[in-house]
Design a protein around this motif. Sequence first.
Motif, short mmCIF file in Angstrom:
data_model
loop_
_atom_site.label_atom_id
_atom_site.label_comp_id
_atom_site.label_asym_id
_atom_site.label_seq_id
_atom_site.Cartn_x
_atom_site.Cartn_y
_atom_site.Cartn_z
N THR A 257 0.96 -1.09 0.08
CA THR A 257 0.07 0.10 0.06
C THR A 257 0.93 1.15 -0.08
N ASP A 258 1.82 1.19 0.71
CA ASP A 258 2.65 2.33 0.82
C ASP A 258 3.48 2.64 -0.42
N MET A 259 3.84 1.67 -1.14
CA MET A 259 4.56 1.56 -2.33
C MET A 259 3.65 2.22 -3.53
N LEU A 260 2.39 1.71 -3.46
CA LEU A 260 1.31 2.21 -4.47
C LEU A 260 0.92 3.78 -4.30
N ASN A 261 0.93 3.97 -2.85
CA ASN A 261 0.63 5.30 -2.51
C ASN A 261 1.79 6.53 -3.08
N THR A 262 2.87 6.04 -3.08
CA THR A 262 4.23 6.66 -3.37
C THR A 262 4.20 6.88 -5.04
N ILE A 263 3.71 5.80 -5.72
CA ILE A 263 3.63 5.76 -7.16
C ILE A 263 2.35 6.54 -7.68
N GLN A 264 1.58 6.68 -6.85
CA GLN A 264 0.23 7.40 -7.05
C GLN A 264 0.41 8.73 -7.07
N ILE A 265 1.07 9.41 -6.11
CA ILE A 265 1.68 10.51 -6.19
C ILE A 265 2.43 11.23 -7.20
N PHE A 266 3.26 10.19 -7.55
CA PHE A 266 4.16 10.64 -8.65
C PHE A 266 3.58 10.60 -10.00
N VAL A 267 2.58 9.76 -10.19
CA VAL A 267 1.75 9.55 -11.26
C VAL A 267 0.78 11.00 -11.50
N SER A 268 0.20 11.32 -10.40
CA SER A 268 -0.75 12.31 -10.44
C SER A 268 0.08 13.52 -10.65
N SER A 269 1.29 13.80 -10.07
CA SER A 269 2.19 15.16 -10.39
C SER A 269 2.37 15.13 -11.75
N LEU A 270 2.76 13.91 -12.48
CA LEU A 270 3.05 14.16 -13.99
C LEU A 270 1.74 14.57 -14.66
N GLY A 271 0.59 14.15 -14.28
CA GLY A 271 -0.41 14.33 -15.02
C GLY A 271 -1.03 15.76 -14.76
N LEU A 272 -0.61 16.13 -13.42
CA LEU A 272 -1.12 17.50 -13.38
C LEU A 272 -0.08 18.74 -13.91
N ILE A 273 1.09 18.28 -13.93
CA ILE A 273 2.15 19.07 -14.58
C ILE A 273 1.70 19.23 -16.03
N ALA A 274 1.21 18.28 -16.92
CA ALA A 274 0.79 18.28 -18.21
C ALA A 274 -0.22 18.94 -18.26
N LEU A 275 -1.39 18.79 -17.41
CA LEU A 275 -2.66 19.87 -17.55
C LEU A 275 -2.25 21.30 -17.21
N LEU A 276 -1.22 21.39 -16.29
CA LEU A 276 -0.86 22.89 -15.98
C LEU A 276 -0.29 23.53 -17.30
N ALA A 277 0.60 22.79 -17.79
CA ALA A 277 1.12 23.32 -19.08
C ALA A 277 -0.10 23.63 -20.07
N GLY A 278 -1.07 22.77 -20.46
CA GLY A 278 -2.33 22.91 -21.46
C GLY A 278 -3.03 24.22 -20.89
#
Length: 390
Positions: A257-278
């Motif tokens: 669960t801890d590992m997946l939470n870390t990955i989720q934060i990273f994944v969400s950050s990538l998506g939000l950065i892309a949306l912010l650029a858009g």
Amino acid sequence: MSNLLMSFRNLKRRRLRTVFTISGILVGIALMVVLLAMLNGMDTRLNEQVRGLTGADLTVYNSTTQSGGGQGSQSFIIQPYDNINETNAEVIKNISGVGAVSSTLTFNGFAKSSNNDTQLRINGIEPDSYNYVAGGINVVNGSSLKQGDDNSIVIGKSVSTALGIGIGDKISIGRNEKYNKEFTVVGIYETGMGIMDAAGYISLDAAQNLEGKEGQVSNIQVKIKDSNEVDEITNLIPQKVHGVKVITQKSIIQKMTDMLNTIQIFVSSLGLIALLAGSFGVINTMLMSVYERTREIGILKAIGSRNIVIMKMFLIEAVLIGVISSTLGCVLGTIIIYALPLTNDIMAPIISPSIIAIAMVLGIAVSTIAGIYPAWRASKMNIVEAIKNV
């Protein structure tokens, strides 16, 4: 309705610019859909793998065993390094509160049929106790191992496919390419996980003979009589048996669960950065639209349109950009998911309605927020200056 139609018409005026603006949000949404689907697939399959590791309450390993990746039915969370003495199983069984124990010897090996060969994970088990303590093997064809049968093997579906064999066929199993012993396939099991199905189960005695480690086991699985005593017995076992450590199902799930939470934060950050650029593209497009429609804004104000009406008109355009780009982004993301040639079971994406909903909401929200400043600027435009610029 008139505002909506007007907004559509305004977006169509500068089609190329609108396409580029939509593309910025679209790419971010598609990226988020793909990443969230991959994370969802990883979450689902890792949960399945943890549940498939063992039904035991506790698993006892040598204290030098480390957590890590690997191949086989029990290696995603725990990778065995050193074995422990089989006699420790009797000591653990005699601890108050322990219901039953089952010893397992696990190692990497090779299998060869008349036509093919493959690597596999070999699990030596005590069939009767393993069925009770660990929940047994999910045999889908044939039968399970019988106690005392040292010449039979139950193989995973992946092994069966790789070797092109079925029930009753003979295969040679060995620690290396020498193929030390021949076994008869009596069963084929399936977990739904390719990695976990790349293994074979033989008797513990046969595994110890192949490995040359009589009296040694990789782990001892433990069934507790009362689930409320798990923590107490977890602390008690290392006191009774030196040089071992105890892993609980709860701790494995927590690590995952801890590992997946870390990955989720990273994944969400990538998506939000892309949306912010858009979103910067949306702001630029809307500001250009405000500048080009200065006369229109002035006329609307002159005939009595309130600031809120003008602001709403531009916000509707921003919302439309968000709806169109989010919809197309979800479609593109779904196409990419099904087009990805992923053969790794763990990484295979699983798309769900909740992922589409999250992507749509984020896309529309980002586009709408990006349109607030241009819309506000348009609503605050001075009538006289607007008409002068015509």
